[in-house]
Scaffold this active site. Structure first.
Site, PDB file in Angstrom:
ATOM      1  N   HIS A  86       0.867  -1.186   0.000  1.00 53.07           N
ATOM      2  CA  HIS A  86       0.000   0.000   0.000  1.00 53.07           C
ATOM      3  C   HIS A  86       0.904   1.237   0.000  1.00 53.07           C
ATOM      4  O   HIS A  86       2.012   1.189   0.539  1.00 53.07           O
ATOM      5  CB  HIS A  86      -0.841  -0.051   1.283  1.00 53.07           C
ATOM      6  CG  HIS A  86      -1.901   0.993   1.399  1.00 53.07           C
ATOM      7  ND1 HIS A  86      -1.632   2.288   1.780  1.00 53.07           N
ATOM      8  CD2 HIS A  86      -3.242   0.926   1.205  1.00 53.07           C
ATOM      9  CE1 HIS A  86      -2.761   2.975   1.816  1.00 53.07           C
ATOM     10  NE2 HIS A  86      -3.754   2.167   1.470  1.00 53.07           N
TER      11      HIS A  86
ATOM     12  N   ASP B 187       3.142  -4.578   8.012  1.00 52.41           N
ATOM     13  CA  ASP B 187       1.909  -3.816   7.856  1.00 52.41           C
ATOM     14  C   ASP B 187       0.758  -4.812   8.021  1.00 52.41           C
ATOM     15  O   ASP B 187       0.487  -5.616   7.129  1.00 52.41           O
ATOM     16  CB  ASP B 187       1.895  -3.170   6.460  1.00 52.41           C
ATOM     17  CG  ASP B 187       0.585  -2.454   6.169  1.00 52.41           C
ATOM     18  OD1 ASP B 187      -0.361  -2.566   6.983  1.00 52.41           O
ATOM     19  OD2 ASP B 187       0.496  -1.799   5.113  1.00 52.41           O
TER      20      ASP B 187
ATOM     21  N   LYS C  69     -10.360  -0.613  10.561  1.00 46.26           N
ATOM     22  CA  LYS C  69     -10.548  -1.853   9.789  1.00 46.26           C
ATOM     23  C   LYS C  69     -10.823  -3.045  10.697  1.00 46.26           C
ATOM     24  O   LYS C  69     -11.113  -4.136  10.225  1.00 46.26           O
ATOM     25  CB  LYS C  69      -9.317  -2.127   8.935  1.00 46.26           C
ATOM     26  CG  LYS C  69      -9.089  -1.064   7.853  1.00 46.26           C
ATOM     27  CD  LYS C  69      -7.947  -1.447   6.945  1.00 46.26           C
ATOM     28  CE  LYS C  69      -7.296  -0.263   6.288  1.00 46.26           C
ATOM     29  NZ  LYS C  69      -7.827   0.080   4.971  1.00 46.26           N
TER      30      LYS C  69
ATOM     31  N   CYS D 221      -4.775   2.441  -3.672  1.00 49.03           N
ATOM     32  CA  CYS D 221      -3.496   2.896  -3.082  1.00 49.03           C
ATOM     33  C   CYS D 221      -2.382   1.890  -3.303  1.00 49.03           C
ATOM     34  O   CYS D 221      -1.480   1.741  -2.468  1.00 49.03           O
ATOM     35  CB  CYS D 221      -3.628   3.216  -1.594  1.00 49.03           C
ATOM     36  SG  CYS D 221      -4.722   4.584  -1.257  1.00 49.03           S
TER      37      CYS D 221
HETATM   38  N1  PMP Z   1      -1.735  -0.702   4.527  1.00 45.01           N
HETATM   39  C1  PMP Z   1      -2.700  -1.458   4.013  1.00 45.01           C
HETATM   40  C2  PMP Z   1      -2.371  -2.858   3.559  1.00 45.01           C
HETATM   41  C3  PMP Z   1      -3.995  -0.955   3.895  1.00 45.01           C
HETATM   42  O1  PMP Z   1      -4.955  -1.696   3.368  1.00 45.01           O
HETATM   43  C4  PMP Z   1      -4.267   0.370   4.342  1.00 45.01           C
HETATM   44  C5  PMP Z   1      -5.652   0.964   4.223  1.00 45.01           C
HETATM   45  N2  PMP Z   1      -6.248   0.794   2.979  1.00 45.01           N
HETATM   46  C6  PMP Z   1      -3.217   1.102   4.877  1.00 45.01           C
HETATM   47  C7  PMP Z   1      -1.971   0.544   4.961  1.00 45.01           C
HETATM   48  C8  PMP Z   1      -3.418   2.497   5.368  1.00 45.01           C
HETATM   49  O2  PMP Z   1      -4.254   2.517   6.482  1.00 45.01           O
HETATM   50  P1  PMP Z   1      -4.834   3.882   7.050  1.00 45.01           P
HETATM   51  O3  PMP Z   1      -5.441   4.594   5.888  1.00 45.01           O
HETATM   52  O4  PMP Z   1      -5.839   3.445   8.057  1.00 45.01           O
HETATM   53  O5  PMP Z   1      -3.700   4.628   7.662  1.00 45.01           O
END
Ligand code: PMP
Length: 420
Positions: free
Chosen positions: A125, A203, A229, A368
């Site tokens: 991400h 992560d 999440k 993303c």
């Molecule tokens: N890493 C992963 C694998 C994610 O799926 C996400 C959220 N889509 C994030 C990081 C970022 O998380 P946040 O937007 O809650 O900071």
């Protein structure tokens, strides 16, 4: 055929009873972006604001003491949830993004310099890419990416080879890809990295909601995830770090709450965890996150994982059988509840907008993960992401709707021109 009864838990989530703007009942399949909250979380936060809210750590009065007790109780709860050896190894951050930025700024600036390498996977991400690009700009270190093989995964040989070739100082990887759903073997890769003298950041944004985590068994150095999440609130997440590493790191954000003493000529830091929690923290959010982790524990993370594998696998298999649909991700054995796909003649945005008219919430775009999409020669995918409160009936609605939309948009032989 199933290891969990979703219908038993659906009444805990009032929002699942909604109808969408088209009048259709909601099938919420966008859980990888953010899950929904059960009453237990909503009530815990409401109770905090109604009965005992005050700033923490700062006042000697009843409400402040109660608030502080609940906030620190939340930290103990989260420490247990991730299997941390010490409660002060759990730092409350604003989310995964903030937690990774903290490690990049604090640990990264102190430990990396020109010629050093950070190893990532191509499936990361942006939250686990951009902070390292910025660190590279600041320090002159390099960022290298592990590619995926034709099964949308990465074998241990490729990891070992990269560890030897690049001698990275840090290996930062996702436990589970938010686009492909592929789950990487955290324990094995961590052990391989440690054998190569490399620090590991995991992560767990897409793992913490769906599987039990034991940071001591995994032996990871840093692990991060977001509250929103895991059925918890927004604005809060967790940075777990081994105490020895966190102790040695300089603070990142600074101000009130993170100091021991401030003088006109300088300051000294508070001990862990306060050192990394400058300013008024997300108090009701920490309490809500604690309620969420207790709730998930009561449902059972092993059952959640098993159920999502069945449900995701079912949807994956059925979508694969639709003419013109291509699944972007590994076969179900290697993943859990995420199914991303592209459909000949139907742009991902058209697909998700049309699914909304069926009451089905999915996500379209690059999620993303632009480098991942680029490596696959794609600009966008449609992603259905399941949680334990989703049912097989909802999966059936998705499958049927995709079949109909595919026929409507791309009648046999005549393909609609793609929007870029
Ligand atoms: N890493 C992963 C694998 C994610 O799926 C996400 C959220 N889509 C994030 C990081 C970022 O998380 P946040 O937007 O809650 O900071």
């Amino acid at each position: 055929r199933v290891s969990l009864d979703a219908n038993r838990y659906r009444p805990d989530f009032p929002i699942l009873d909604r109808v969408t703007s088209s009048g259709a009942p909601l099938a919420f399949l966008d859980n990888a972006a953010s899950s929904q909250r059960p009453n237990a979380v909503i009530d815990a936060m409401t109770q905090c604001y109604r009965q005992y809210y005050a700033n923490v750590h700062r006042g000697i009065h009843t409400l402040s003491e109660e608030s502080t007790d609940r906030y620190e109780q939340a930290r103990r709860g989260i420490a247990k949830f991730v299997g941390a050896a010490e409660t002060h190894e759990v730092i409350f951050a604003a989310g995964t993004t903030a937690a990774i930025n903290t490690v990049a700024r604090s640990w990264g600036d102190a430990n990396l310099s020109t010629g050093d390498t950070i190893l990532l996977t191509i499936a990361e991400h942006h939250a686990n890419i951009v902070p390292w690009h910025q660190l590279a700009e600041r320090t002159g270190c390099k960022v290298e990416f592990l590619p995926l093989d034709e099964n949308f995964t990465i074998t241990d040989d490729v990891v070992v080879d990269a560890l030897e070739r690049f001698q990275p100082k840090l290996f930062a990887f996702t436990a589970s890809s938010n686009t492909l759903g592929v789950e990487f073997p955290v324990q094995r890769w961590t052990s391989l990295a440690h054998q190569a003298g490399c620090t590991v950041l995991v992560d767990a944004a897409q793992a913490a909601p769906h599987q039990a985590i034991d940071v001591q068994a995994l032996d990871v150095d840093f692990l991060v995830f977001s509250g929103h999440k895991v059925c918890g609130p927004t604005g809060i997440g967790v940075l777990y770090g081994k105490a020895a590493l966190l102790d040695a790191m300089p603070p990142f954000l600074s101000g009130g709450g993170m100091i021991n003493e401030v003088t006109t000529s300088g300051f000294s830091c508070a001990a862990l965890p306060d050192k990394f929690e400058a300013g008024t923290p997300p108090i009701a959010e920490a309490i809500g996150l604690h309620a969420a982790t207790e709730y998930l524990t009561s449902v059972g993370l092993d059952a959640i994982h098993a159920y999502e594998k069945e449900l995701g696998g079912y949807a994956d298999q059925a979508l694969r059988e639709i003419d013109g649909v291509r699944i972007i991700g590994p076969t179900p054995e290697l993943k859990a509840g995420i199914v991303s796909f592209v459909v000949d003649g139907v742009h991902a945005h058209d697909m998700s907008q049309t699914l909304d008219t069926y009451g089905i919430a999915v996500r379209a775009g690059h999620h993303c993960t632009m480098p991942l999409h680029k490596s696959l020669g794609l600009s966008a995918t449609t992603r259905a992401s399941f949680y334990f409160y989703n049912t097989f009936e909802e999966a059936d609605r998705l499958i049927q709707a995709v079949r109909e939309i595919r026929t409507r948009f791309a009648p046999s032989g005549r393909k609609r021109r793609r929007r870029s």
